[in-house]
Scaffold this motif. Structure first.
Motif, short mmCIF file in Angstrom:
data_model
loop_
_atom_site.label_atom_id
_atom_site.label_comp_id
_atom_site.label_asym_id
_atom_site.label_seq_id
_atom_site.Cartn_x
_atom_site.Cartn_y
_atom_site.Cartn_z
N ASN A 121 51.07 46.16 54.66
CA ASN A 121 50.88 46.42 53.24
C ASN A 121 49.59 47.22 53.04
OD1 ASN A 121 49.84 45.96 50.48
ND2 ASN A 121 51.60 44.59 50.25
N GLN A 122 49.72 48.43 52.50
CA GLN A 122 48.56 49.31 52.38
C GLN A 122 47.56 48.85 51.31
OE1 GLN A 122 47.84 51.93 54.59
NE2 GLN A 122 49.43 50.67 55.56
N ASP A 123 48.06 48.16 50.30
CA ASP A 123 47.15 47.63 49.29
C ASP A 123 46.29 46.51 49.87
OD1 ASP A 123 48.04 49.38 47.32
OD2 ASP A 123 49.62 48.02 46.65
N LEU A 124 46.91 45.68 50.72
CA LEU A 124 46.16 44.63 51.41
C LEU A 124 45.07 45.25 52.28
CD1 LEU A 124 45.49 41.85 52.56
CD2 LEU A 124 47.52 42.06 54.04
N PHE A 125 45.44 46.27 53.04
CA PHE A 125 44.44 46.94 53.89
C PHE A 125 43.29 47.49 53.06
CE2 PHE A 125 42.99 51.20 55.08
CZ PHE A 125 42.12 50.83 56.10
N GLU A 126 43.59 48.22 51.99
CA GLU A 126 42.53 48.84 51.19
C GLU A 126 41.63 47.79 50.55
OE1 GLU A 126 41.26 51.76 50.67
OE2 GLU A 126 42.65 52.79 52.01
N ASP A 127 42.24 46.69 50.12
CA ASP A 127 41.45 45.62 49.51
C ASP A 127 40.45 45.06 50.52
OD1 ASP A 127 40.80 44.14 47.32
OD2 ASP A 127 42.59 42.88 47.32
N LEU A 128 40.90 44.80 51.74
CA LEU A 128 40.01 44.29 52.78
C LEU A 128 38.97 45.33 53.19
CD1 LEU A 128 42.49 42.29 55.03
CD2 LEU A 128 40.39 41.39 54.03
N TYR A 129 39.39 46.56 53.34
CA TYR A 129 38.47 47.62 53.76
C TYR A 129 37.34 47.77 52.74
CZ TYR A 129 36.76 52.15 55.33
OH TYR A 129 35.95 53.17 55.78
N GLN A 130 37.70 47.78 51.47
CA GLN A 130 36.68 47.95 50.43
C GLN A 130 35.80 46.70 50.30
OE1 GLN A 130 38.46 49.42 46.78
NE2 GLN A 130 39.74 50.86 47.93
N HIS A 131 36.37 45.54 50.61
CA HIS A 131 35.56 44.31 50.58
C HIS A 131 34.41 44.41 51.57
CE1 HIS A 131 34.51 40.04 50.52
NE2 HIS A 131 34.61 40.03 51.84
N TYR A 132 34.69 44.89 52.78
CA TYR A 132 33.68 44.94 53.83
C TYR A 132 32.76 46.16 53.75
CZ TYR A 132 35.53 40.79 56.06
OH TYR A 132 35.92 39.49 56.31
N GLU A 133 32.95 46.98 52.74
CA GLU A 133 31.97 48.05 52.53
C GLU A 133 30.90 47.61 51.54
OE1 GLU A 133 34.01 51.51 51.15
OE2 GLU A 133 34.29 50.75 49.10
N LYS A 134 31.03 46.40 51.01
CA LYS A 134 30.07 45.86 50.06
C LYS A 134 29.06 44.97 50.78
CE LYS A 134 33.33 45.76 46.16
NZ LYS A 134 34.59 46.07 46.85
N ALA A 135 27.82 45.05 50.36
CA ALA A 135 26.77 44.23 50.97
C ALA A 135 27.05 42.74 50.80
CB ALA A 135 25.41 44.58 50.37
N ALA A 136 27.74 42.37 49.72
CA ALA A 136 28.02 40.95 49.46
C ALA A 136 28.90 40.32 50.54
CB ALA A 136 28.68 40.80 48.09
N ALA A 137 29.60 41.15 51.31
CA ALA A 137 30.46 40.62 52.38
C ALA A 137 29.67 40.28 53.63
CB ALA A 137 31.55 41.64 52.72
N TRP A 138 28.36 40.60 53.61
CA TRP A 138 27.53 40.43 54.80
C TRP A 138 26.27 39.64 54.47
CZ3 TRP A 138 29.60 42.54 59.23
CH2 TRP A 138 30.63 43.48 59.04
N ARG A 139 25.65 39.10 55.50
CA ARG A 139 24.33 38.48 55.35
C ARG A 139 23.49 38.83 56.57
NH1 ARG A 139 23.48 34.03 58.49
NH2 ARG A 139 25.31 33.09 59.50
#
Length: 234
Positions: A118-136
């Motif tokens: 599912n390409q929407d699932l992929f894009e959602d995850l990809y964009q999540h991990y480009e945000k600083a909030a996904a990391w510490r």
């Protein structure tokens, strides 16, 4: 439990040798209590990002499972972990994994991990991990790096990553701690290739690999790669 960032950097530098011996290498205060007047063992410390300098804010498998559920995909955290390992273990036939934004490889990895293309699932995850909030930032990392800077040790990031990395580091306010940031997607070499380590040493002005140590979490990409390039590794 894997060693902390602080304890691994402590092992890489004489800055904390006496204190580590007194308090235990894993002590949260070992590097902080060390004298910055001690002569460092190395002229440069190179640092991996994923799993070393930065951790994901939540376990990857939990995030993937939650995002998959939004698109009607039912997959367990254990299945995601196994799929993720398989995606990274398989040879990538299209050159480097992280070229440019890395989307082709990550699209493949998400499909293997979740069992869904599912390409929407992929894009959602990809964009999540480009945000600083996904990391510490790893516990103790900033303090350890500041101590090394005060001792005039040159610092560089050496990371297999795509074009999302620099904005993430900037948003987490750790990019300024480093004299050089070497990203595989930019220099066209990936660890364990010796070239990526050589580029980092050149950028920080250290001519002898034996005067540098690389801190990372991968036995092949980080430890073997660095040692094959003539560096020490932890």
């Amino acid at each position: 439990m894997s060693p902390s960032f602080q304890s691994r950097v402590a092992s890489a530098s004489r800055l904390s040798r006496g204190t580590v011996a007194a308090t235990g290498e894993g002590s949260a205060t070992a590097l902080g209590a060390a004298s910055v007047q001690s002569a460092p063992l190395y002229d440069a410390v190179l640092v991996d990002v994923g799993g070393t300098l930065l951790k994901t804010a939540e376990p990857v498998q939990d995030t993937y499972a939650a995002f998959a559920g939004k698109y009607g995909v039912t997959v367990s955290a254990d299945e995601i972990k196994k799929g993720f390992r398989r995606a990274f273990a398989e040879p990538w036939p299209h050159g480097m994994r992280y070229e440019g934004d890395g989307r082709p490889f990550w699209r493949h990895a998400v499909a293997i991990a979740t069992g869904s293309d599912n390409q929407d699932l992929f894009e959602d995850l990809y964009q999540h991990y480009e945000k600083a909030a996904a990391w510490r930032v790893a516990d103790g990392a900033v303090d350890a790096l500041l101590r090394l800077r005060q001792a005039n040790v040159r610092l560089a990031i050496v990371s297999n990553f795509d074009s999302r990395l620099r904005p993430i580091l900037q948003d987490l306010q750790v990019d300024s701690l480093f004299d050089a940031i070497v990203v595989s997607a930019e220099v066209k070499y990936e660890k364990p290739s010796p070239e990526i380590f050589s580029i980092a040493l050149e950028q920080v002005g250290v001519s002898s690999p034996s005067r540098a140590v690389h801190v990372g979490d991968d036995a092949v990409n980080d430890l073997k790669g660095a040692m094959d390039a003539g560096l020490h590794a932890w």
